[in-house]
Design an enzyme around this catalytic site. Structure first.
Site, PDB file in Angstrom:
ATOM      1  N   LYS A 144       4.515   3.760  -5.403  1.00 54.31           N
ATOM      2  CA  LYS A 144       4.307   3.040  -3.694  1.00 54.31           C
ATOM      3  C   LYS A 144       5.595   2.724  -3.694  1.00 54.31           C
ATOM      4  O   LYS A 144       5.583   1.277  -4.588  1.00 54.31           O
ATOM      5  CB  LYS A 144       3.322   2.704  -2.917  1.00 54.31           C
ATOM      6  CG  LYS A 144       3.254   3.281  -1.639  1.00 54.31           C
ATOM      7  CD  LYS A 144       2.238   2.590  -1.273  1.00 54.31           C
ATOM      8  CE  LYS A 144       0.669   3.367   0.170  1.00 54.31           C
ATOM      9  NZ  LYS A 144       0.263   2.803   0.353  1.00 54.31           N
TER      10      LYS A 144
HETATM   11  C1  E4P Z   1      -1.172   3.186   3.170  1.00 51.50           C
HETATM   12  O1  E4P Z   1      -0.445   4.164   2.554  1.00 51.50           O
HETATM   13  C2  E4P Z   1      -0.947   2.848   3.637  1.00 51.50           C
HETATM   14  O2  E4P Z   1      -2.237   2.055   2.233  1.00 51.50           O
HETATM   15  C3  E4P Z   1      -2.433   2.168   4.343  1.00 51.50           C
HETATM   16  O3  E4P Z   1      -2.504   3.634   5.403  1.00 51.50           O
HETATM   17  C4  E4P Z   1      -2.420   1.145   5.337  1.00 51.50           C
HETATM   18  O4  E4P Z   1      -2.833   1.446   6.718  1.00 51.50           O
HETATM   19  P1  E4P Z   1      -3.775   0.442   8.187  1.00 51.50           P
HETATM   20  O5  E4P Z   1      -2.953   0.300   8.679  1.00 51.50           O
HETATM   21  O6  E4P Z   1      -5.224   0.563   8.096  1.00 51.50           O
HETATM   22  O7  E4P Z   1      -3.486  -1.600   6.332  1.00 51.50           O
END
Ligand code: E4P
Length: 226
Positions: free
Chosen positions: A86
């Site tokens: 990522k």
């Molecule tokens: C995506 O891969 C992220 O880990 C995640 O969806 C972040 O979401 P949040 O806005 O709930 O932190």
């Protein structure tokens, strides 16, 4: 639409995987910090997650420069065959994405909030692009509409041979906060939704299902007494 679970919690991942419908996992530094994770324990933790699921597991690279991100991405990818690196959206992330994709390593480009960002990530060879829905809603903007624009724009082009050869491109609806978000992401045609465990559990439930179960149980008791 496929389901990923958005957590670093091993119990949650194991439970979600046991339902037979889980296609992958996404983690991020916040989710890892939330379970009390340490820097030295991170590689082993990612390996444990990878052993729990038959599908891609996103592990986020945390360095700053493209050279560092490429090196970190290679290390993460070596942890298990199902690791996806990522990277956060930006010039360094794009450059690292291209290098990792050219090396056959799948990248999930995260923190994507606009069509131009999504198009650039796709051109840089990302295997997955993660537009965030809930964080738009947090600032009183329409995250689902933004996701729809990204899915529409990407669908105008063929991405089959842009990233890791033959793997294509998939959009992950991220920052999902409710079952309603899941419905909307599916109606828009997102390939995947990555869903927090608590929300995933809510997706199983419906008040009419609960009501129906109660009625069936009550009536079956009658049958048993005959
Ligand atoms: C995506 O891969 C992220 O880990 C995640 O969806 C972040 O979401 P949040 O806005 O709930 O932190």
């Amino acid at each position: 639409m496929k389901f990923f679970v958005d957590t670093a919690d091993l119990d949650e991942i194991a439970e979600a995987a046991s339902w037979g419908a889980l296609a992958g996992v996404t983690t991020n530094p916040t989710l890892y910090a939330k379970i009390g994770g340490s820097l030295s324990g991170f590689p082993a933790h990612i390996q444990r997650i990878c052993a729990l699921v038959d599908g891609p597991v996103s592990a986020e690279a945390t360095k700053t420069t493209r050279q560092e991100l490429i090196a970190e991405g290679r290390e993460l990818a070596a942890l298990a065959p199902n690791v996806v690196v990522k990277l956060v959206m930006g010039a360094e992330g794009l450059a690292a994405c291209r290098a990792l994709a050219d090396a056959g390593i799948g990248v999930n480009m995260t923190l994507v909030f606009s069509v131009p960002q999504a198009l650039l990530a796709a051109r840089a060879g990302a295997r997955y692009i993660s537009p965030f829905v809930g964080r738009f809603d947090d600032i009183a903007e329409d995250g689902i509409a933004q996701l729809g624009e990204i899915v529409d724009a990407l669908s105008n082009y063929d991405w089959q041979n842009v990233g890791v050869a033959g793997q294509g491109l998939e959009v992950i609806a991220a920052s999902i906060r409710s079952a309603q978000h899941v419905t909307q992401a599916a109606l828009i045609g997102a390939d995947i939704a990555t869903v927090p465990f608590a929300v995933l559990k809510k997706c199983i439930e419906h008040p009419l299902t609960a009501q129906g179960i109660q009625a069936f149980e009550k009536d079956w008791e009658k049958v048993c007494q005959v």
